[in-house]
Design a protein around this motif. Structure first.
Motif, short mmCIF file in Angstrom:
data_model
loop_
_atom_site.label_atom_id
_atom_site.label_comp_id
_atom_site.label_asym_id
_atom_site.label_seq_id
_atom_site.Cartn_x
_atom_site.Cartn_y
_atom_site.Cartn_z
N LEU A 113 0.73 -1.21 0.06
CA LEU A 113 -0.05 0.01 -0.04
C LEU A 113 0.85 1.09 0.11
O LEU A 113 0.50 2.14 -0.72
CB LEU A 113 -0.92 -0.15 1.24
CG LEU A 113 -2.15 -0.82 1.24
CD1 LEU A 113 -2.78 -1.08 2.36
CD2 LEU A 113 -3.12 -0.33 -0.06
N ILE A 114 1.95 1.25 0.66
CA ILE A 114 2.77 2.25 0.69
C ILE A 114 3.38 2.59 -0.58
O ILE A 114 3.49 3.56 -1.24
CB ILE A 114 4.03 2.22 2.04
CG1 ILE A 114 3.28 2.23 3.07
CG2 ILE A 114 5.11 3.31 1.91
CD1 ILE A 114 4.13 1.77 4.22
N ILE A 119 2.00 10.03 -9.86
CA ILE A 119 1.27 10.26 -10.91
C ILE A 119 0.57 11.57 -10.97
O ILE A 119 0.19 12.06 -11.82
CB ILE A 119 0.45 9.12 -11.22
CG1 ILE A 119 1.14 7.76 -11.67
CG2 ILE A 119 -0.58 9.30 -12.15
CD1 ILE A 119 0.45 6.53 -11.87
N CYS A 120 -0.08 11.74 -9.61
CA CYS A 120 -1.03 12.89 -9.43
C CYS A 120 -0.47 14.22 -9.33
O CYS A 120 -1.06 15.10 -9.51
CB CYS A 120 -2.05 12.60 -8.49
SG CYS A 120 -3.06 11.14 -8.47
N SER A 121 1.01 14.30 -8.87
CA SER A 121 1.31 15.48 -8.51
C SER A 121 2.64 15.42 -9.35
O SER A 121 3.68 15.42 -8.80
CB SER A 121 1.73 15.72 -7.16
OG SER A 121 2.29 14.67 -6.55
N PRO A 122 2.50 15.49 -10.79
CA PRO A 122 4.17 15.62 -11.45
C PRO A 122 4.81 16.68 -11.22
O PRO A 122 4.40 17.72 -10.92
CB PRO A 122 3.49 15.49 -12.96
CG PRO A 122 2.05 16.06 -12.76
CD PRO A 122 1.62 15.77 -11.63
N LYS A 123 5.98 16.57 -10.96
CA LYS A 123 6.97 17.73 -10.70
C LYS A 123 6.96 19.07 -11.76
O LYS A 123 6.58 18.67 -12.93
CB LYS A 123 8.50 17.14 -10.61
CG LYS A 123 8.63 16.28 -9.26
CD LYS A 123 10.09 15.74 -9.38
CE LYS A 123 10.27 14.86 -8.31
NZ LYS A 123 11.66 14.39 -8.03
N THR A 124 6.91 19.84 -11.09
CA THR A 124 6.74 21.26 -12.29
C THR A 124 8.20 21.78 -11.89
O THR A 124 8.32 22.68 -11.01
CB THR A 124 5.52 22.14 -11.79
OG1 THR A 124 5.61 22.57 -10.48
CG2 THR A 124 4.29 21.43 -12.00
N ASP A 125 9.03 21.86 -13.11
CA ASP A 125 10.31 22.31 -12.91
C ASP A 125 10.38 23.73 -13.63
O ASP A 125 9.32 23.96 -14.41
CB ASP A 125 11.20 21.52 -13.76
CG ASP A 125 11.52 20.40 -13.11
OD1 ASP A 125 11.72 19.34 -13.62
OD2 ASP A 125 11.33 20.32 -11.92
N THR A 138 3.33 5.61 -5.72
CA THR A 138 3.12 5.60 -7.15
C THR A 138 1.97 6.50 -7.52
O THR A 138 2.11 7.23 -8.58
CB THR A 138 2.69 4.25 -7.57
OG1 THR A 138 3.68 3.40 -7.11
CG2 THR A 138 2.58 4.12 -9.04
N LEU A 139 1.08 6.55 -6.71
CA LEU A 139 -0.12 7.63 -7.16
C LEU A 139 0.43 8.96 -6.76
O LEU A 139 -0.15 9.69 -7.48
CB LEU A 139 -1.32 7.05 -6.38
CG LEU A 139 -1.90 5.91 -6.60
CD1 LEU A 139 -3.11 5.41 -5.67
CD2 LEU A 139 -2.44 6.00 -7.84
N LYS A 140 1.10 9.45 -5.95
CA LYS A 140 1.49 10.75 -5.74
C LYS A 140 2.51 10.93 -6.74
O LYS A 140 2.12 12.22 -7.19
CB LYS A 140 2.50 10.55 -4.44
CG LYS A 140 1.64 10.58 -3.09
CD LYS A 140 2.46 10.81 -1.91
CE LYS A 140 2.01 10.71 -0.55
NZ LYS A 140 2.95 10.72 0.89
#
Length: 351
Positions: free
Chosen positions: A335-336, A345-351, A341-343
């Motif tokens: 689960l961790i 996907i949902c919050s892609p890094k914005t450079d 993984t979901l994190k």
DNA sequence: TCGCAACGACGTCAACTAGG
DNA sequence: CCTAGTTGACGTCGTTGCGA
């Protein structure tokens, strides 16, 4: 650590395993203390299950809905998928079943719907280890129940179901012979290790014996005035004419009980098979005292066996809990990882 | 080797529950 | 209500590992 404190330590540990593993939260969710070591609390939604303390985590899609027990698919590190089924016994205790599955079985959803009455019964008293394990076993055919397990472990001959004996005799060789109401004769060797020393023989009146049963024939009186049990193997259990005192080291345990000897038969087998009778009707105070002693010894013997059985079930139960810990740890890690993984996907890094 | 602690298994008692 | 079964609690004993 003294013995006393050690015992309390052990008891505390067991209590922690059984009572504190799942902590009900106010909002109905549960926190599994097993997961704490992984720095993550495993919380589940309330109301999913009719039992409030189920740590239900569906890793793969099954076990959803209101029906319990929840079926959880867990991917083990080895790649094997196992089915984890939560079975709630009490508000404090949750046990699980782990079964290797081939395909997801929808029938699991329809099982285990506990009505309110039964649930009240369950919650009112902690079930015995036998009940817990039998419930565990009932859902998965491959898991043997306790009674069945006995026969597997002890082999075909001994009958550890422990039929209620009504008469206990001690042979002159130190063996105990307990005659049960159901017609079972148990011969136990005091020098052996309790359970392993027990031999159960089935005694019948007439008709064909049940398959695998050993017939013990009992003659009320033989030519030399003794009572004889005819057992297979050309041996006879013979009651002495005079009640002899048991050997000194056993006297306290047996009292003045008739002694028996196992010897070769002196006469041919009787034509008729007669049921054994309990020691005759008692009248005198001495006989009443003997009867009381006999009853006490019988009770002690039965409780001895019960205690052994109880401890065995308890150990088995603890093993179940340990298995649950292992599975939940795997679940938690997965689960961790899934959360990470979901994190990503949902919050892609914005450079 | 001896003493000690830890541990497991056991027997017993008592309290409790379920079933008849 | 009685009886049998179950199990927690307690004490005992044997075994094992470890340090002196």
């Amino acid at each position: 650590m003294s013995k006393c404190s050690r015992k309390k330590y052990i008891k505390t540990n067991i209590r922690q395993m059984t009572m504190e593993t799942v902590e009900p939260q106010q909002d109905g969710s549960v926190t599994d203390s097993v997961a704490e070591s992984d720095s993550a609390h495993m919380q589940t939604q309330a109301g999913q299950n009719s039992i409030p303390t189920l740590a239900q985590v569906s890793v793969a899609g099954s076990g959803t809905g209101r029906s319990s027990p929840a079926v959880t698919l867990v991917q083990l590190p080895s790649g094997q998928t196992v089915q984890v089924q939560g079975v709630i016994q009490t508000p404090q205790i949750q046990t699980i079943q782990v079964a290797t599955i081939a395909e997801t079985d929808e029938s699991a959803e329809s099982e285990g719907v506990i009505d309110s009455h039964k649930r009240r019964e369950i919650l009112s008293r902690r079930p015995s280890y036998r009940k817990i394990l039998n419930e565990l076993s009932s859902d998965v055919p491959g898991v043997p129940k306790i009674e069945e397990e006995k026969s597997e472990e002890e082999g075909p001959a001994p009958n550890l179901a422990m039929a209620v004996p009504t008469s206990i005799y001690q042979t002159s060789t130190g063996q105990y012979i307990a005659i049960a109401q159901g017609g079972t004769i148990q011969i136990s060797n005091p020098g052996s290790d309790g359970v392993q020393g027990l031999q159960a023989l089935t005694m019948t009146n007439s008709g064909a014996p049940p398959p695998g049963a050993t017939i013990v024939q009992y003659a009320a009186q033989s030519a030399d005035g003794t009572q004889q049990f005819f057992v297979p193997g050309s041996q006879v259990v013979v009651q002495d004419e005079e009640t002899e005192l048991a050997p000194s080291h056993m006297a306290a345990a047996t009292g003045d009980m008739p002694t028996y000897q196992i010897r070769a038969p002196t006469t041919a087998l009787p034509q008729g098979v007669v049921m054994a009778t309990s020691p005759g009707s008692l009248h005198s105070p001495q006989q009443l005292a003997e009867e009381a002693t006999r009853k006490r010894e019988l009770r002690l013997m039965k409780n001895r066996e019960a205690a052994k059985e109880c401890r065995r079930r308890k150990k088995e139960y603890v093993k179940c809990l340990e298995s649950r810990v292992a599975v939940l740890e795997v679940q938690n890690k997965k689960l961790i990882e899934e959360l990470e993984t979901l994190k990503d996907i949902c919050s892609p890094k914005t450079d």
